[in-house]
Design a protein around this motif. Structure first.
Motif, PDB file in Angstrom:
ATOM      1  N   ALA A  73       0.812  -1.216   0.000  1.00 11.81           N
ATOM      2  CA  ALA A  73       0.000   0.000   0.000  1.00 11.81           C
ATOM      3  C   ALA A  73       0.847   1.269   0.000  1.00 11.81           C
ATOM      4  O   ALA A  73       0.345   2.350  -0.312  1.00 11.81           O
ATOM      5  N   GLY A  74       2.127   1.158   0.383  1.00 15.69           N
ATOM      6  CA  GLY A  74       3.036   2.287   0.285  1.00 15.69           C
ATOM      7  C   GLY A  74       2.939   3.306   1.398  1.00 15.69           C
ATOM      8  O   GLY A  74       3.642   4.317   1.369  1.00 15.69           O
ATOM      9  N   ALA A  75       2.084   3.080   2.394  1.00 17.87           N
ATOM     10  CA  ALA A  75       1.919   4.060   3.467  1.00 17.87           C
ATOM     11  C   ALA A  75       2.851   3.806   4.643  1.00 17.87           C
ATOM     12  O   ALA A  75       3.059   4.691   5.470  1.00 17.87           O
ATOM     13  N   ALA A  76       3.397   2.588   4.754  1.00 17.15           N
ATOM     14  CA  ALA A  76       4.245   2.221   5.892  1.00 17.15           C
ATOM     15  C   ALA A  76       5.691   2.087   5.456  1.00 17.15           C
ATOM     16  O   ALA A  76       5.990   1.456   4.436  1.00 17.15           O
ATOM     17  N   ASP A  77       6.599   2.668   6.248  1.00 18.82           N
ATOM     18  CA  ASP A  77       8.028   2.485   6.009  1.00 18.82           C
ATOM     19  C   ASP A  77       8.523   1.170   6.586  1.00 18.82           C
ATOM     20  O   ASP A  77       9.447   0.552   6.057  1.00 18.82           O
ATOM     21  N   SER A  78       7.931   0.751   7.698  1.00 21.93           N
ATOM     22  CA  SER A  78       8.334  -0.511   8.307  1.00 21.93           C
ATOM     23  C   SER A  78       7.173  -1.102   9.087  1.00 21.93           C
ATOM     24  O   SER A  78       6.286  -0.374   9.552  1.00 21.93           O
ATOM     25  N   VAL A  79       7.178  -2.413   9.200  1.00 23.37           N
ATOM     26  CA  VAL A  79       6.167  -3.136   9.970  1.00 23.37           C
ATOM     27  C   VAL A  79       6.912  -4.004  10.978  1.00 23.37           C
ATOM     28  O   VAL A  79       7.807  -4.769  10.609  1.00 23.37           O
ATOM     29  N   VAL A  80       6.569  -3.865  12.251  1.00 24.67           N
ATOM     30  CA  VAL A  80       7.199  -4.645  13.311  1.00 24.67           C
ATOM     31  C   VAL A  80       6.159  -5.596  13.876  1.00 24.67           C
ATOM     32  O   VAL A  80       5.089  -5.170  14.308  1.00 24.67           O
ATOM     33  N   VAL A  81       6.462  -6.880  13.844  1.00 25.99           N
ATOM     34  CA  VAL A  81       5.569  -7.886  14.425  1.00 25.99           C
ATOM     35  C   VAL A  81       6.450  -8.913  15.125  1.00 25.99           C
ATOM     36  O   VAL A  81       7.344  -9.494  14.519  1.00 25.99           O
ATOM     37  N   GLU A  82       6.225  -9.100  16.422  1.00 27.22           N
ATOM     38  CA  GLU A  82       7.085  -9.954  17.232  1.00 27.22           C
ATOM     39  C   GLU A  82       6.259 -10.732  18.243  1.00 27.22           C
ATOM     40  O   GLU A  82       5.180 -10.295  18.654  1.00 27.22           O
ATOM     41  N   VAL A  83       6.803 -11.868  18.668  1.00 27.55           N
ATOM     42  CA  VAL A  83       6.234 -12.584  19.808  1.00 27.55           C
ATOM     43  C   VAL A  83       7.008 -12.191  21.059  1.00 27.55           C
ATOM     44  O   VAL A  83       8.166 -11.775  20.989  1.00 27.55           O
ATOM     45  N   VAL A  84       6.341 -12.308  22.196  1.00 26.56           N
ATOM     46  CA  VAL A  84       6.966 -12.059  23.491  1.00 26.56           C
ATOM     47  C   VAL A  84       6.979 -13.370  24.264  1.00 26.56           C
ATOM     48  O   VAL A  84       5.972 -14.086  24.295  1.00 26.56           O
ATOM     49  N   LYS A  85       8.133 -13.679  24.859  1.00 17.39           N
ATOM     50  CA  LYS A  85       8.253 -14.893  25.659  1.00 17.39           C
ATOM     51  C   LYS A  85       8.472 -14.520  27.123  1.00 17.39           C
ATOM     52  O   LYS A  85       8.826 -13.385  27.448  1.00 17.39           O
ATOM     53  N   ARG A  86       8.234 -15.476  27.997  1.00 20.39           N
ATOM     54  CA  ARG A  86       8.129 -15.191  29.430  1.00 20.39           C
ATOM     55  C   ARG A  86       9.351 -14.470  29.988  1.00 20.39           C
ATOM     56  O   ARG A  86       9.223 -13.583  30.842  1.00 20.39           O
ATOM     57  N   ASN A  87      10.549 -14.818  29.533  1.00 21.46           N
ATOM     58  CA  ASN A  87      11.759 -14.237  30.107  1.00 21.46           C
ATOM     59  C   ASN A  87      12.225 -12.971  29.390  1.00 21.46           C
ATOM     60  O   ASN A  87      13.264 -12.416  29.742  1.00 21.46           O
ATOM     61  N   ASP A  88      11.473 -12.506  28.398  1.00 24.84           N
ATOM     62  CA  ASP A  88      11.784 -11.225  27.752  1.00 24.84           C
ATOM     63  C   ASP A  88      11.412 -10.077  28.696  1.00 24.84           C
ATOM     64  O   ASP A  88      10.566 -10.233  29.585  1.00 24.84           O
ATOM     65  N   ARG A  89      12.014  -8.917  28.451  1.00 25.24           N
ATOM     66  CA  ARG A  89      11.550  -7.689  29.115  1.00 25.24           C
ATOM     67  C   ARG A  89      10.645  -6.957  28.137  1.00 25.24           C
ATOM     68  O   ARG A  89      11.072  -6.611  27.039  1.00 25.24           O
ATOM     69  N   PHE A  90       9.402  -6.746  28.530  1.00 30.63           N
ATOM     70  CA  PHE A  90       8.438  -6.070  27.661  1.00 30.63           C
ATOM     71  C   PHE A  90       7.718  -4.997  28.453  1.00 30.63           C
ATOM     72  O   PHE A  90       7.218  -5.244  29.543  1.00 30.63           O
ATOM     73  N   GLU A  91       7.679  -3.794  27.891  1.00 34.53           N
ATOM     74  CA  GLU A  91       6.989  -2.688  28.546  1.00 34.53           C
ATOM     75  C   GLU A  91       6.282  -1.853  27.492  1.00 34.53           C
ATOM     76  O   GLU A  91       6.868  -1.471  26.489  1.00 34.53           O
ATOM     77  N   TYR A  92       5.026  -1.614  27.729  1.00 33.79           N
ATOM     78  CA  TYR A  92       4.267  -0.726  26.843  1.00 33.79           C
ATOM     79  C   TYR A  92       3.117  -0.120  27.617  1.00 33.79           C
ATOM     80  O   TYR A  92       2.230  -0.832  28.104  1.00 33.79           O
ATOM     81  N   VAL A  93       3.118   1.212  27.741  1.00 37.46           N
ATOM     82  CA  VAL A  93       2.042   1.944  28.399  1.00 37.46           C
ATOM     83  C   VAL A  93       1.480   2.929  27.386  1.00 37.46           C
ATOM     84  O   VAL A  93       2.150   3.895  27.014  1.00 37.46           O
ATOM     85  N   PRO A  94       0.268   2.706  26.875  1.00 41.68           N
ATOM     86  CA  PRO A  94      -0.314   3.645  25.913  1.00 41.68           C
ATOM     87  C   PRO A  94      -0.348   5.058  26.496  1.00 41.68           C
ATOM     88  O   PRO A  94      -0.692   5.262  27.654  1.00 41.68           O
ATOM     89  N   GLY A  95       0.001   6.021  25.660  1.00 35.44           N
ATOM     90  CA  GLY A  95       0.054   7.394  26.119  1.00 35.44           C
ATOM     91  C   GLY A  95       1.418   7.798  26.628  1.00 35.44           C
ATOM     92  O   GLY A  95       1.787   8.969  26.573  1.00 35.44           O
ATOM     93  N   ARG A  96       2.184   6.829  27.141  1.00 39.15           N
ATOM     94  CA  ARG A  96       3.550   7.104  27.584  1.00 39.15           C
ATOM     95  C   ARG A  96       4.567   6.669  26.538  1.00 39.15           C
ATOM     96  O   ARG A  96       5.551   7.354  26.300  1.00 39.15           O
ATOM     97  N   HIS A  97       4.306   5.522  25.931  1.00 40.23           N
ATOM     98  CA  HIS A  97       5.213   4.986  24.915  1.00 40.23           C
ATOM     99  C   HIS A  97       4.527   5.026  23.557  1.00 40.23           C
ATOM    100  O   HIS A  97       3.345   4.695  23.452  1.00 40.23           O
ATOM    101  N   ASP A  98       5.273   5.408  22.515  1.00 38.93           N
ATOM    102  CA  ASP A  98       4.672   5.358  21.183  1.00 38.93           C
ATOM    103  C   ASP A  98       4.796   3.980  20.572  1.00 38.93           C
ATOM    104  O   ASP A  98       4.104   3.645  19.617  1.00 38.93           O
ATOM    105  N   ARG A  99       5.670   3.143  21.156  1.00 35.19           N
ATOM    106  CA  ARG A  99       5.847   1.763  20.703  1.00 35.19           C
ATOM    107  C   ARG A  99       6.402   0.943  21.865  1.00 35.19           C
ATOM    108  O   ARG A  99       6.965   1.502  22.812  1.00 35.19           O
ATOM    109  N   PRO A 100       6.280  -0.371  21.840  1.00 33.91           N
ATOM    110  CA  PRO A 100       6.757  -1.189  22.960  1.00 33.91           C
ATOM    111  C   PRO A 100       8.278  -1.140  23.123  1.00 33.91           C
ATOM    112  O   PRO A 100       9.020  -0.943  22.159  1.00 33.91           O
ATOM    113  N   ILE A 101       8.706  -1.323  24.374  1.00 35.56           N
ATOM    114  CA  ILE A 101      10.114  -1.565  24.689  1.00 35.56           C
ATOM    115  C   ILE A 101      10.250  -3.063  24.903  1.00 35.56           C
ATOM    116  O   ILE A 101       9.637  -3.633  25.812  1.00 35.56           O
ATOM    117  N   HIS A 102      11.005  -3.709  24.054  1.00 38.44           N
ATOM    118  CA  HIS A 102      11.088  -5.177  24.077  1.00 38.44           C
ATOM    119  C   HIS A 102      12.563  -5.568  24.025  1.00 38.44           C
ATOM    120  O   HIS A 102      13.240  -5.346  23.027  1.00 38.44           O
TER     121      HIS A 102
END
Length: 257
Positions: free
Chosen positions: A112-141
């Motif tokens: 479609a040409g509207a996106a420069d990049s697409v990020v899609v990932e799985v999260v596993k139990r021992n990963d560090r994952f943080e995402y707070v809508p309004g505070r973060h524009d994207r997850p910290i993984h």
């Protein structure tokens, strides 16, 4: 059976012959960037590498061509993580089922040409994952790629649009994934990608939800010229629908059915 299915049954001389015979029909529906000869060779190659799939294609050539028509319309490569082909038994008859994979949906977003990049990932139990809508524009993984990451616990997807804005972030936990799986046709059958490629299906569930919020296109759309680069991108035509029986149902949203 559909008209094309009835016609195929009458003309059938084996799956490879059916694909060759129906190349003109594939060309009529295929996205403009699809080279039908190459597409047909890929499909035949997949059948030759998978005996069960070849048996299903011989049993129901109409279902084979239905799946290939969908792949060609979306401009996706059959028998890959863009578009799975799997054997499935319905009412005692082996058929071929086509399933859009997560890489296929990512490809539709890029088209479609509207996106420069697409990020899609799985999260596993021992990963560090943080995402707070309004505070973060994207997850910290943060991932320890060389350690034990543990079992799957979630998945997420977002796109960085042209100009740098970040799309809505889709975050799913195991319960979300389990609900999607429960609605999928044949998810627990032997050849379902939910069993053979579970991580890819978690990724697909996340990126399919992202498809509510970003444009998708089966056609590779030309990018705007430099003079028009400041104008907002127009939404692409909807291309994802409920023809994929392994999805949780049609996507509802402004841009994608």
């Amino acid at each position: 059976m559909s008209q094309i299915g009835n016609a195929i049954e009458k003309r059938d001389q084996g799956p490879a012959a059916v694909i060759e015979q129906y190349k003109p029909e594939l060309a009529l529906v295929a996205a403009s960037h699809v080279k039908v000869d190459t597409f047909a060779r890929l499909a035949v190659g997949v059948l030759r590498q998978n005996e069960k799939l070849a048996t299903a294609a011989s049993s129901s050539p109409g279902s084979l061509m239905s799946a290939l028509m969908t792949a060609a319309r979306l401009g996706l490569e059959p028998g890959t993580e863009q578009f799975y082909l799997r054997p499935i038994k319905r009412k005692g008859v082996w058929e071929v089922q086509g399933i859009v994979g997560y890489q296929g949906i990512v490809e539709l977003i890029y088209n479609a040409g509207a996106a420069d990049s697409v990020v899609v990932e799985v999260v596993k139990r021992n990963d560090r994952f943080e995402y707070v809508p309004g505070r973060h524009d994207r997850p910290i993984h943060e991932v320890d790629w060389f350690g034990d990451r543990g079992p799957l616990v979630g998945a997420y997807a977002y796109a960085v649009m042209r100009g740098g804005a970040v799309s809505k972030v889709v975050v799913l936990n195991r319960n979300d994934i389990d609900r999607a799986k429960a609605k999928a046709d044949g998810a627990n059958t032997e050849y379902s990608p939910w069993r053979t490629d579970e991580e890819a299906m978690w990724l697909k569930t996340a990126v399919r939800r992202l498809g509510k919020w970003v444009p998708t296109s089966a056609e590779k759309l030309a990018l705007p010229t430099a003079a028009a680069s400041d104008r907002p991108a127009l939404p692409a035509a909807p291309v994802i629908d409920d023809t994929d029986p392994d999805d949780e149902g049609p996507i509802e949203g402004e841009l994608v059915d």
